[in-house]
Scaffold this active site. Structure first.
Site, PDB file in Angstrom:
ATOM      1  N   ARG A  37      25.059 -57.778 -16.349  1.00 35.90           N
ATOM      2  CA  ARG A  37      25.830 -57.964 -15.123  1.00 35.90           C
ATOM      3  C   ARG A  37      27.108 -58.748 -15.383  1.00 35.90           C
ATOM      4  NH1 ARG A  37      24.107 -61.211 -11.769  1.00 35.90           N
ATOM      5  NH2 ARG A  37      24.975 -60.395  -9.835  1.00 35.90           N
ATOM      6  N   LYS A  71      14.695 -65.974 -21.169  1.00 36.71           N
ATOM      7  CA  LYS A  71      14.977 -64.615 -20.707  1.00 36.71           C
ATOM      8  C   LYS A  71      14.245 -63.582 -21.555  1.00 36.71           C
ATOM      9  CE  LYS A  71      18.805 -61.740 -19.119  1.00 36.71           C
ATOM     10  NZ  LYS A  71      20.242 -61.740 -18.768  1.00 36.71           N
ATOM     11  N   ARG A 130      19.484 -76.125 -11.660  1.00 32.70           N
ATOM     12  CA  ARG A 130      20.358 -77.296 -11.678  1.00 32.70           C
ATOM     13  C   ARG A 130      19.905 -78.259 -12.753  1.00 32.70           C
ATOM     14  NH1 ARG A 130      21.588 -81.030  -6.346  1.00 32.70           N
ATOM     15  NH2 ARG A 130      22.996 -82.535  -7.342  1.00 32.70           N
TER      16      ARG A 130
END
Length: 326
Positions: A121, A186, A324
């Site tokens: 993406r 991932k 975060r």
């Protein structure tokens, strides 16, 4: 005059090395009708494809780990009859090829052993060494634009999670909007592209990349924590996965999803996606929007990501959401 090097010549060498055992350089060269220097040149081409070919004096060549080539005939006979399946040794991008393919051939799927310009993406590169992972795209044409099309990537995430679960991979989570995670690393990603055709036709190309057996050296250029199917399986004492079996399960799931999406939309996948949400209840932020920080609160009816901020609940329709930093 030397004969031009053909792709098939390299594939024959890949197959000769596929077991991962040492192969005599002399024997390999003789089988291909080459000198030892000619063989070394072909080995260099395999390394350019991202294959981790080891060499050792007195023993010859071997792949760092065994390799399972994709079997186009097996895949074609294992998926729904209306889905046309092609396996290519080498393409720039499976998504790009299908975006330019004839829509009259839809539904059609393309799988590649190696991509030279794989895409994620937002224009990111997708690392695609030969035979190490799963790189596939499927194209589908609708007579009308499906409802909740932005949530299609979430449905595809569930499809991939189901296929990985069937392969024995535990702990798969989905990171909005298009990533597959295991343990905050991932495992795969999804890229969906669409365009309008003549009339009200809508054409969708769904790209899926899953790390299956990529060696650490092959993935050394990746700039984020990553893992592979085989690494996760090995941590549980399980055998490596079959890329062909995984491809069949993903293609079956994508075919079912796309075939009924124009009627059912995201709804059949919503509860499962929410159960696999990697960001729910965690501190997150949207890069580039410093004020948009807070706690992940799942998704709304349209698949937008919800963040509970100091100013209230906010929705994110596009972009990336990251954990975060503590």
């Amino acid at each position: 005059m030397a004969r031009p090097l053909a792709e098939q010549d390299l594939l024959l060498l890949v197959d000769a090395l596929a077991t991962g055992e040492w192969q005599s350089g002399e024997t390999l060269a003789a089988a291909a009708g080459l000198t030892r220097a000619g063989l070394a040149k072909r080995v260099g081409h395999l390394r350019d494809w991202g294959l981790n070919v080891e060499s050792k004096f007195g023993q010859g060549y071997r792949l760092a780990r065994p390799l399972e080539r994709l079997d186009g005939a097996l895949l074609q006979t294992s998926v729904p009859q209306d889905l046309r399946v092609t396996v290519a040794p080498l393409v720039d991008s499976t998504n790009r090829v299908l975006m330019e393919a004839d829509p009259e051939s839809d539904p059609q799927a393309l799988l590649a052993e190696h991509q030279t310009a794989g895409r994620g993406r937002r224009g990111r590169d997708w690392h695609s060494p030969f035979g190490a992972n799963l790189y596939l795209s499927i194209a589908w044409t609708y007579a009308m634009w499906p409802p909740h099309l932005p949530a299609l990537s979430l449905s595809v995430g569930v499809v991939c999670a189901r296929a990985l679960d069937a392969a024995g991979v535990d702990g798969v989570q989905l990171k909005w909007p298009n990533d597959l995670w295991v343990g905050n690393r991932k495992l795969g990603g999804i890229l969906i592209e669409q365009r309008g055709e003549s009339g009200d036709l809508c054409r969708v190309v769904v790209g899926v990349g899953i790390n299956v057996a990529m060696h650490a050296r092959q993935g050394s250029a990746i700039d984020q924590p990553w893992t592979t199917v085989d690494e996760v399986l090995a941590s549980c004492g399980r055998k490596p996965a079959s890329r062909n079996r995984l491809a069949v399960d993903v293609l079956h799931g994508l075919h079912e999803c796309l075939a009924r999406y124009v009627v059912k939309g995201f709804e059949p996948y919503r509860a499962e996606w929410c159960a696999l949400d990697a960001l729910r209840g965690r501190q997150v932020y949207v890069p580039g929007q410093d004020r948009l920080r807070g706690i992940g609160r799942g998704i709304d009816d349209d698949g937008a990501f919800l963040i509970e901020t100091d100013a209230g609940l906010r929705s994110v329709l596009s972009g990336d959401v990251s954990l975060r930093p503590a």
